[in-house]
Each structure stands twice: as C-alpha cells, then as structure tokens.
Design an enzyme around this catalytic site. Structure first.
Site, PDB file in Angstrom:
ATOM      1  N   SER A 266      -0.516 -18.758  -3.607  1.00 59.49           N
ATOM      2  CA  SER A 266       0.452 -18.595  -4.685  1.00 59.49           C
ATOM      3  C   SER A 266       1.822 -18.157  -4.164  1.00 59.49           C
ATOM      4  O   SER A 266       2.356 -18.791  -3.270  1.00 59.49           O
ATOM      5  CB  SER A 266      -0.123 -17.616  -5.710  1.00 59.49           C
ATOM      6  OG  SER A 266       0.448 -17.881  -6.950  1.00 59.49           O
ATOM      7  N   LYS A 270       3.822 -19.662  -0.815  1.00 61.02           N
ATOM      8  CA  LYS A 270       5.223 -20.010  -0.571  1.00 61.02           C
ATOM      9  C   LYS A 270       5.649 -19.301   0.713  1.00 61.02           C
ATOM     10  O   LYS A 270       6.349 -19.844   1.574  1.00 61.02           O
ATOM     11  CB  LYS A 270       6.107 -19.552  -1.743  1.00 61.02           C
ATOM     12  CG  LYS A 270       5.620 -19.948  -3.150  1.00 61.02           C
ATOM     13  CD  LYS A 270       6.547 -19.416  -4.250  1.00 61.02           C
ATOM     14  CE  LYS A 270       5.906 -19.138  -5.602  1.00 61.02           C
ATOM     15  NZ  LYS A 270       5.297 -20.207  -6.334  1.00 61.02           N
ATOM     16  N   TRP A 357       0.062 -25.192 -13.831  1.00 62.91           N
ATOM     17  CA  TRP A 357       1.329 -24.459 -13.682  1.00 62.91           C
ATOM     18  C   TRP A 357       1.936 -24.718 -12.296  1.00 62.91           C
ATOM     19  O   TRP A 357       3.142 -24.792 -12.118  1.00 62.91           O
ATOM     20  CB  TRP A 357       1.018 -22.967 -13.892  1.00 62.91           C
ATOM     21  CG  TRP A 357       2.159 -22.007 -13.815  1.00 62.91           C
ATOM     22  CD1 TRP A 357       2.280 -20.968 -12.931  1.00 62.91           C
ATOM     23  CD2 TRP A 357       3.309 -21.925 -14.670  1.00 62.91           C
ATOM     24  NE1 TRP A 357       3.430 -20.259 -13.177  1.00 62.91           N
ATOM     25  CE2 TRP A 357       4.073 -20.830 -14.250  1.00 62.91           C
ATOM     26  CE3 TRP A 357       3.761 -22.675 -15.759  1.00 62.91           C
ATOM     27  CZ2 TRP A 357       5.273 -20.457 -14.860  1.00 62.91           C
ATOM     28  CZ3 TRP A 357       4.951 -22.313 -16.370  1.00 62.91           C
ATOM     29  CH2 TRP A 357       5.694 -21.220 -15.923  1.00 62.91           C
ATOM     30  N   HIS A 407      -6.472 -21.262 -10.702  1.00 62.98           N
ATOM     31  CA  HIS A 407      -5.569 -20.675  -9.705  1.00 62.98           C
ATOM     32  C   HIS A 407      -6.268 -19.508  -8.987  1.00 62.98           C
ATOM     33  O   HIS A 407      -6.487 -18.449  -9.588  1.00 62.98           O
ATOM     34  CB  HIS A 407      -4.346 -20.159 -10.478  1.00 62.98           C
ATOM     35  CG  HIS A 407      -3.225 -19.677  -9.642  1.00 62.98           C
ATOM     36  ND1 HIS A 407      -2.483 -20.511  -8.839  1.00 62.98           N
ATOM     37  CD2 HIS A 407      -2.681 -18.435  -9.478  1.00 62.98           C
ATOM     38  CE1 HIS A 407      -1.533 -19.810  -8.244  1.00 62.98           C
ATOM     39  NE2 HIS A 407      -1.640 -18.550  -8.605  1.00 62.98           N
TER      40      HIS A 407
END
Ligand code: GTR
Length: 427
Positions: A266, A270, A357, A407
């Site tokens: 998540s 990044k 998302w 997720h």
C-alpha cells in the site's frame, strides 16, 4: 447544526477523508477518459532510446530526476555518518528456527533524530549468508512478530481501535497485529531473512508529522521548514530508511547483501518502489497493492486519483505533485516509468481483485508499459499483454498477479514473492 458539521469536517483526518471518497470514485472502465502516456523511450531532447547505454547514461537519470521534481521529491545528498548498534540478539527465536537481532540505526551528526529500530530474522543453520526481504511495517516490530520479548514501539501511531492503539501509542494488545502480513516462519523456512522497521520511526504519518521526524532534523530550518517544489515528502523519507537498512545489511555477515528484495504494502508499496528506483542495491523490487502514487497508472481515472491522494495525503509527496491533481495529463511522468527505473532488476507487482481503490488493471498496465526497457536488456517482462485471470501469476523479469480477496498481504502473495526471489536470486 451547521457549525458542528463544519467542525466535524475540519476534524476529518486525511485517512477519514480518503475513506469517504471510496464510494464516490469511478470504477467503470467505460468512463475512463482516453489518455496518452508520457514517452518512456524518448529522451528530453527527442532522441529515441534504443540501446542499454542510451537508457543507462541518459534516459534513466532523466526519468529519476523527473520523479524527484514532480512526484516524491529530492532525497538530501548528505546525512553524515550512519551508526549501527546491536541492541539484542536472540539465537533461538521462532522456536530455534531463526536468530533475531534488534539493531538501532542513528545518525552521528544528527542526534535530534531518535533513530530507527530494525528487527532482523535470519534462518539458523543455513550454511551460507541469507538473501533478505527488506520492508517497512505499519505497526512496528512488535506487530510484525508475535514473540512476546520484542520491545513494544513507543513511537506515535495512527489512531486505530482494532489494533489497540491508545492515545497514539501501541499497547500490549497490539502485539502481533500485523503478523498475518509477515509470515515469518514461512519466509525463514524457505531460507530467506527478513529485515523490517516501523515507518513511524522516520516520521509520524500525518500532515504535520515531519516536524517530529527525520525531515525536520535534516532540514536547516528544522520544524520551520517551508517545503518547496521538489523537496522530499514522507514517502521519500520512509524510502531513505530502507536504504539505511541496506547500509546495515552490507555489514552483516549473516546476510548476502547482493540478494536484497525490497517489499512494501500500500503506501509502503509506493515507498518500496521509490526505494528500489533510487537504490540499486535492492536486487528485487516488490509492490503489494501499492495503487495510486505507486504502481497504478496515474492517468487512469479509476479508484483513487491524483486529486484525491494529494488532498488526503499531501505530505507523502513533493509539493509540485499537488499541481497535477486535476491535470494528470500535464505530469511529465506516469507510473510505468517508475517501474522501468527498477530495470533490469526483477520487479513484482501484485494486485487484489477486491482492491479496486488501488486500480488492479492500472497496476498491471504500468508493468506492461515498462517492458520496453527490459527488452533493451534482453529480458522478458510479463510474457502476456492482457491482465491474467485471478490467482494466475505471470511474468519473468516483471512478475504480476491479481489474487482473490481484499487490500492486504496474504500467504498467497508471499508464496509468489518467495518463488520469484528464489528463481531470480539463484541465477
Ligand atoms: C489509503 C490510500 C491509499 C493506500 C492506503 C494504505 O487510504 O488512499 O493510497 O496507500 O491508504 O496505505 O493502506
């Protein structure tokens, strides 16, 4: 009535606000406006990139600079001497299967920074230095491990009742709350070490968090710093922490520092992509559900968008990034170029089907559009051009899967990363 509504809105954290956007975002492929990606294989002066040399000496440095200027900001050039102190060694961790070390990393010239505590698990009896996964955690070392003698982090944590965070601090009940995302026994059992740290050791993850962390300490104006275009954001600072772990691992005899795989989930996915882009000591780069600002194609209006992320989490990025909130087309990069910065090192992108998302297809596409750089090196990327079926991993130098579920980081994800790392590290 109005006043209290206004007050509630003012008290919304970036996290709450992002959560509230989830039901309003676009999840309809037919509603994505056509877009054109910035050219990966053409240099700023218009020359076509057709050799490894062109990529290495010209285009790669250009692309890296573009990500610094427009997305994540510039990591400072100097932080002085890095100090390592072994705080504890437990030779019979995980029921004797591993040695666990706790290492404190501090900066000799910047005592204002409280430092970071690295937890390292190395398989016992391996007979050779271990390859190692390196990744940050959301909840601290005591959350990654279920072993009761791992010290509880005393640092600021984001409010979370389910994780028993009370007054922004972990409590005894917080132990092990991230352990399902770090299947230590499985990783150790397959001959890999794990090195992890709590990302909040660098700075608290909130808009003003930098004032109480590394970025303020390294800035000449401290907590009065005014962040300018191109200055680093929190993702840059968290990624810096991963590189300091690599510094340490290079001194650690039990670790094969030529075999480090950087991994994150998540927002920390990044972070791992940005760490891998800047620091080539990470021989494999893994992004787990990193989404917008990570592996997901910026120009696709699906799920979270640049406009949403720069409003909810402006502190993650450099200031300039916010200027693309309603105009992604003007940004000189898109995320396929971030994936390409890993080349020729193997990179793995993982999505979850229930994580719309994060735009699973947009994550897939960034890997696909990074392939031309891998091809220059004679390496095959995915080997397929369409997103594969659920739970069907694909790829050689660029790996991808979209798994069942939401997720998260699951054993299924780790099984793929372990296979991928074994395949590439044994070459
Ligand atoms: C969300 C954010 C995502 C992702 C996620 C996470 O709220 O919108 O970009 O980073 O948090 O880190 O769990």
């Amino acid at each position: 009535m109005r006043k209290s509504l206004l007050l509630t809105l003012m008290l919304l954290t970036g996290e709450d606000w992002a959560e509230a956007q989830k039901s309003k975002a676009n999840y309809d492929e037919t509603k994505i406006a056509p877009y054109t990606l910035p050219e990966l294989m053409v240099t700023a002066d218009g020359t076509k990139v057709s050799t490894v040399e062109d990529w290495k000496s010209k285009r790669r440095p250009e692309v890296l600079e573009l990500f610094k200027d427009h997305v994540y900001g510039r990591t400072p050039a100097d932080w002085g001497q890095v100090k390592f102190e072994t705080l504890a060694v437990k030779k019979d961790a995980l029921g004797g299967k591993a040695t666990r070390k706790l290492i404190q990393i501090t900066l000799a010239d910047h005592p204002g920074w409280k430092g970071m505590e690295v937890m390292l698990y190395v398989p016992n009896g391996l007979g050779h230095p271990a390859p190692c996964f390196v990744g940050p955690s959301f909840g601290g070392n005591h959350a990654v491990s279920t072993e009761k003698d791992v010290p509880l982090s005393t640092r600021w944590m984001r409010p979370n009742k389910e994780k028993f965070i009370v007054d922004n601090r972990a409590t005894e009940k917080s132990r092990g709350n991230e352990s399902s995302r770090w299947p230590l026994e499985m990783i150790i059992g397959q001959g890999f070490a794990v090195a992890t740290y709590y990302y909040g050791d660098i700075e608290p993850d909130q808009a003003e968090g930098w004032k109480d962390g590394l970025r303020a300490v390294l800035s000449k104006d401290g907590a009065n710093t005014e962040w300018k275009d191109g200055d680093w954001g929190a993702i840059g600072a968290w990624a810096w922490g991963l590189s300091r772990i690599a510094d340490y691992l290079e001194t650690e005899g039990d670790i094969d520092a030529k075999k480090l795989a950087v991994i994150g989930h998540s927002r920390l996915g990044k972070t791992s992509l940005w760490a891998g882009a800047q620091d080539i000591r990470f021989g494999i780069v893994i992004s787990n559900n990193s989404g917008e600002g990570g592996a997901a194609t910026m120009r696709r209006n699906f799920g979270e968008t640049t406009a949403i992320i720069t409003k909810s989490f402006p502190h993650w990025f450099t200031k300039t990034y916010s200027s693309y909130s309603d105009n992604a087309a003007a940004c000189p990069v898109d995320q396929h170029m971030l994936i390409a910065l890993a080349a020729p090192r193997p990179v793995y992108i993982a999505s979850a089907v229930g994580d719309e998302w994060a735009d699973p297809k947009g994550e897939f596409l960034s890997g696909l559009n990074a392939e031309p750089v891998y091809e220059l090196y004679g390496k095959q990327g995915y080997g397929v051009s369409a997103q594969p079926a659920i739970d069907t991993p694909v790829g050689d130098a660029i790996g991808y899967h979209v798994r069942t579920g939401k997720h998260d980081v699951t054993d299924y994800d780790w099984e793929q990363y372990l296979k991928f790392a074994k395949r590439h590290f044994s070459k």
